[in-house]
Design a protein around this motif. Structure first.
Motif, short mmCIF file in Angstrom:
data_model
loop_
_atom_site.label_atom_id
_atom_site.label_comp_id
_atom_site.label_asym_id
_atom_site.label_seq_id
_atom_site.Cartn_x
_atom_site.Cartn_y
_atom_site.Cartn_z
N GLY A 29 0.82 -1.22 0.00
CA GLY A 29 0.00 0.00 0.00
C GLY A 29 0.85 1.26 0.00
N GLN A 30 0.28 2.34 -0.49
CA GLN A 30 0.94 3.64 -0.39
C GLN A 30 -0.09 4.71 -0.07
OE1 GLN A 30 2.77 5.00 -4.01
NE2 GLN A 30 1.04 4.46 -5.30
N LYS A 31 0.40 5.83 0.42
CA LYS A 31 -0.52 6.90 0.82
C LYS A 31 -1.15 7.54 -0.41
CE LYS A 31 1.74 8.02 5.20
NZ LYS A 31 2.97 7.23 5.17
N CYS A 32 -2.38 8.05 -0.22
CA CYS A 32 -3.09 8.76 -1.29
C CYS A 32 -2.40 10.11 -1.53
CB CYS A 32 -4.55 9.02 -0.89
SG CYS A 32 -5.43 7.55 -0.34
N PHE A 33 -2.58 10.66 -2.72
CA PHE A 33 -1.97 11.95 -3.05
C PHE A 33 -2.47 13.06 -2.12
CE2 PHE A 33 -1.69 15.96 -5.41
CZ PHE A 33 -0.33 15.97 -5.71
N ASN A 34 -3.72 12.95 -1.68
CA ASN A 34 -4.30 14.00 -0.82
C ASN A 34 -4.29 13.60 0.66
OD1 ASN A 34 -6.25 12.04 -1.28
ND2 ASN A 34 -7.96 13.48 -1.40
N CYS A 35 -3.38 12.70 1.04
CA CYS A 35 -3.25 12.32 2.46
C CYS A 35 -2.62 13.44 3.26
CB CYS A 35 -2.39 11.05 2.56
SG CYS A 35 -2.15 10.50 4.27
N PRO A 36 -3.19 13.76 4.43
CA PRO A 36 -2.62 14.85 5.24
C PRO A 36 -1.28 14.47 5.89
CG PRO A 36 -4.42 13.79 6.42
CD PRO A 36 -4.39 13.19 5.04
N LEU A 37 -0.93 13.19 5.88
CA LEU A 37 0.34 12.76 6.47
C LEU A 37 1.54 13.03 5.56
CD1 LEU A 37 -0.60 9.31 8.08
CD2 LEU A 37 -0.66 11.58 9.13
N LEU A 38 1.28 13.25 4.27
CA LEU A 38 2.38 13.47 3.33
C LEU A 38 3.05 14.82 3.56
CD1 LEU A 38 1.11 12.33 -0.20
CD2 LEU A 38 2.79 11.19 1.23
#
Length: 270
Positions: A241-250
Motif C-alpha cells: 500500500g501507499q498513501k493517497c496523493f491527498n493524504c494529510p500525512l504526506l
C-alpha cells in the motif's frame, strides 16, 4: 412516519455508499444491525475485513468500517436536499453487508425497513439536529465504540475522517447536481451542520464536521483541485500500500515526488 416515497432515487447512494433497500447482489457477510454492538461479532467482521483488504492490521478495517458510518449521515444529507425527507437508520432496521470485488471490497448497509420523516418547513435545523442526535446516540457512537475496542485503535482515527468527506460530498453536489434548489439546500444544511451544531449533538468532544477545507492542484486532471483529507484513511496499511496523493500525512516534498510520478505514468499511458 411517512409512507415510502416512490420518487426517492437510491442510485447515487447505492453506487457510492452501498446503502439501499435491496442490498448487495452477492454479500459475503450479512450481519443484522443489532449484532454490530456485539464484541465477538465485530472482531470477526474486522478480521475478515483485514483479509479482504490485505491489511497489515485491524486498523485498516476499522477505518473502512468507520467510513460506512459516515455514509449513513451523507445519505441523509443528500435526501434532505433533494426530497426534504429524513431516512431513519437504527440498529433494528439495517444489516451490514460486505461484497468482494476481487481487487477491492464494498461495505455498506441493506435497509430492512424504510422509515421516512418529512422535514417540517419551520425549524428545519432543529429537526435535523434532533434526528442527528438520535442517529449518533443510537447507532454511530455505539458501533464506533465497539469497532475501536475490538481493533484496539483510537476512535479519533474514524471521527477525524468525517469532516473532509462531508466537504467532498458538498463539492460533488455543487459541481454535479443541475438543480439550483438542491444545491442551495445542501449548502444551507452543510453550513448548519459544520457551523451551528454543538459537539453534544454527536456525543463527541468536538463537532466532527467542523474544519477549514484545504485544496491542492490535482495531478490527475489539469486545472482541477483536490481536497486534502482531514485525516488519513489508512489505505496505505495494505500489503504494497501507499498513501493517497491527498493524504494529510504526506510532506510537501513527498507529495511533489508523487505528482511527478503520477504525471509520468499518465504520459506513458498516453
Amino acid at each position: 412516519m411517512m409512507p415510502i416515497e416512490s420518487n426517492v432515487d437510491f442510485s447515487l447512494v447505492e453506487s457510492y455508499f452501498h446503502i439501499s433497500p435491496k442490498g448487495m447482489e452477492h454479500p459475503l457477510l450479512h450481519i443484522p444491525g443489532r449484532q454490530l454492538v456485539d464484541g465477538a461479532t465485530m472482531l470477526d467482521i474486522l478480521q475478515q475485513g483485514q483479509t479482504l483488504l490485505r491489511g497489515k492490521g485491524l486498523d485498516i478495517s476499522a477505518s473502512f468500517l468507520g467510513r460506512t458510518l459516515f455514509h449513513l449521515v451523507a445519505t441523509n444529507y443528500l435526501f434532505l436536499a433533494q426530497y426534504n425527507q429524513w431516512l431513519v437508520f437504527d440498529l433494528e432496521n439495517i444489516a451490514f453487508e460486505v461484497e468482494n470485488h476481487g481487487d477491492h471490497a464494498h461495505a455498506g448497509y441493506k435497509i430492512i425497513h424504510l422509515q421516512w420523516k418529512k422535514v417540517p418547513t419551520e425549524d428545519r435545523d432543529l429537526f435535523i439536529e434532533l434526528e442527528m442526535r438520535a442517529l449518533f446516540a443510537n447507532l454511530i457512537v455505539p458501533v464506533m465504540t465497539v469497532i475501536a475496542q475490538q481493533a484496539k485503535v483510537n476512535q479519533a482515527m474514524m471521527w477525524n475522517q468525517f469532516a473532509s468527506r462531508m466537504t467532498f460530498v458538498r463539492d460533488y453536489v455543487m459541481e454535479n447536481d443541475p438543480r439550483p434548489h438542491v444545491r442551495e439546500q445542501f449548502a444551507a444544511d452543510y453550513d448548519a451542520l459544520t457551523k451551528q451544531f454543538t459537539p453534544d449533538v454527536f456525543g463527541h468532544k468536538v463537532n466532527p464536521f467542523a474544519h477549514e477545507p484545504c485544496y491542492i492542484d490535482s495531478p490527475y486532471q489539469e486545472g482541477k483541485q483536490m481536497l486534502i483529507r482531514s485525516s488519513c484513511c489508512l489505505y496505505y496499511r495494505r500489503e504494497d500500500g501507499q498513501k493517497c496523493f491527498n493524504c494529510p500525512l504526506l510532506k510537501d516534498s513527498q507529495r511533489e515526488e508523487m505528482r511527478v510520478q503520477i504525471k509520468q505514468a499518465s504520459a506513458a499511458a498516453g
